[in-house]
Design a protein around this motif. Structure first.
Motif, PDB file in Angstrom:
ATOM      1  N   PHE A 206     -11.142 -65.590 -25.449  1.00  0.00           N
ATOM      2  CA  PHE A 206     -10.335 -65.934 -26.618  1.00  0.00           C
ATOM      3  C   PHE A 206      -9.759 -64.691 -27.278  1.00  0.00           C
ATOM      4  N   GLY A 207     -10.517 -63.601 -27.285  1.00  0.00           N
ATOM      5  CA  GLY A 207      -9.997 -62.355 -27.843  1.00  0.00           C
ATOM      6  C   GLY A 207      -8.797 -61.848 -27.069  1.00  0.00           C
ATOM      7  N   LEU A 208      -8.853 -61.946 -25.741  1.00  0.00           N
ATOM      8  CA  LEU A 208      -7.702 -61.533 -24.928  1.00  0.00           C
ATOM      9  C   LEU A 208      -6.493 -62.419 -25.205  1.00  0.00           C
ATOM     10  N   LEU A 209      -6.707 -63.721 -25.306  1.00  0.00           N
ATOM     11  CA  LEU A 209      -5.576 -64.624 -25.576  1.00  0.00           C
ATOM     12  C   LEU A 209      -4.945 -64.323 -26.929  1.00  0.00           C
TER      13      LEU A 209
ATOM     14  N   SER B 259      -5.065 -61.489 -28.581  1.00  0.00           N
ATOM     15  CA  SER B 259      -4.415 -60.185 -28.577  1.00  0.00           C
ATOM     16  C   SER B 259      -3.081 -60.251 -27.832  1.00  0.00           C
ATOM     17  N   ILE B 260      -2.987 -61.059 -26.768  1.00  0.00           N
ATOM     18  CA  ILE B 260      -1.713 -61.209 -26.056  1.00  0.00           C
ATOM     19  C   ILE B 260      -0.674 -61.823 -26.988  1.00  0.00           C
ATOM     20  N   MET B 261      -1.075 -62.852 -27.746  1.00  0.00           N
ATOM     21  CA  MET B 261      -0.123 -63.463 -28.674  1.00  0.00           C
ATOM     22  C   MET B 261       0.294 -62.475 -29.766  1.00  0.00           C
ATOM     23  N   LEU B 262      -0.650 -61.660 -30.235  1.00  0.00           N
ATOM     24  CA  LEU B 262      -0.302 -60.661 -31.246  1.00  0.00           C
ATOM     25  C   LEU B 262       0.670 -59.630 -30.690  1.00  0.00           C
ATOM     26  N   TRP B 263       0.446 -59.164 -29.467  1.00  0.00           N
ATOM     27  CA  TRP B 263       1.356 -58.180 -28.875  1.00  0.00           C
ATOM     28  C   TRP B 263       2.746 -58.770 -28.680  1.00  0.00           C
ATOM     29  N   ILE B 264       2.830 -60.041 -28.272  1.00  0.00           N
ATOM     30  CA  ILE B 264       4.145 -60.675 -28.106  1.00  0.00           C
ATOM     31  C   ILE B 264       4.860 -60.739 -29.451  1.00  0.00           C
ATOM     32  N   SER B 265       4.126 -61.085 -30.511  1.00  0.00           N
ATOM     33  CA  SER B 265       4.773 -61.162 -31.818  1.00  0.00           C
ATOM     34  C   SER B 265       5.179 -59.775 -32.320  1.00  0.00           C
ATOM     35  N   ILE B 266       4.367 -58.753 -32.057  1.00  0.00           N
ATOM     36  CA  ILE B 266       4.719 -57.390 -32.474  1.00  0.00           C
ATOM     37  C   ILE B 266       5.977 -56.923 -31.736  1.00  0.00           C
ATOM     38  N   ILE B 267       6.029 -57.189 -30.438  1.00  0.00           N
ATOM     39  CA  ILE B 267       7.218 -56.797 -29.663  1.00  0.00           C
ATOM     40  C   ILE B 267       8.440 -57.560 -30.177  1.00  0.00           C
TER      41      ILE B 267
END
Length: 50
Positions: free
Chosen positions: A29-32, A34-42
């Motif tokens: 769940f942490g990886l999922l 963090s992936i969503m956070l990185w997509i939103s940051i980008i």
């Protein structure tokens, strides 16, 4: 070894696989998240510098 020590040892023995399972689920769940956070940051960076 008295009865309380035996109960404590059984309780720890039964809790170990559950904590390992929760740990692996937490990693997934942490990886999922963090992936969503990185997509939103980008996405925010692309909006700012377009």
């Amino acid at each position: 070894m008295n009865w309380d020590q035996l109960k404590l040892r059984l309780k720890f023995g039964n809790a170990m696989p559950k904590t390992e399972g929760n740990f692996s689920v937490g990693i997934v769940f942490g990886l999922l998240i963090s992936i969503m956070l990185w997509i939103s940051i980008i996405g925010w960076i692309m909006l700012i510098f377009k």
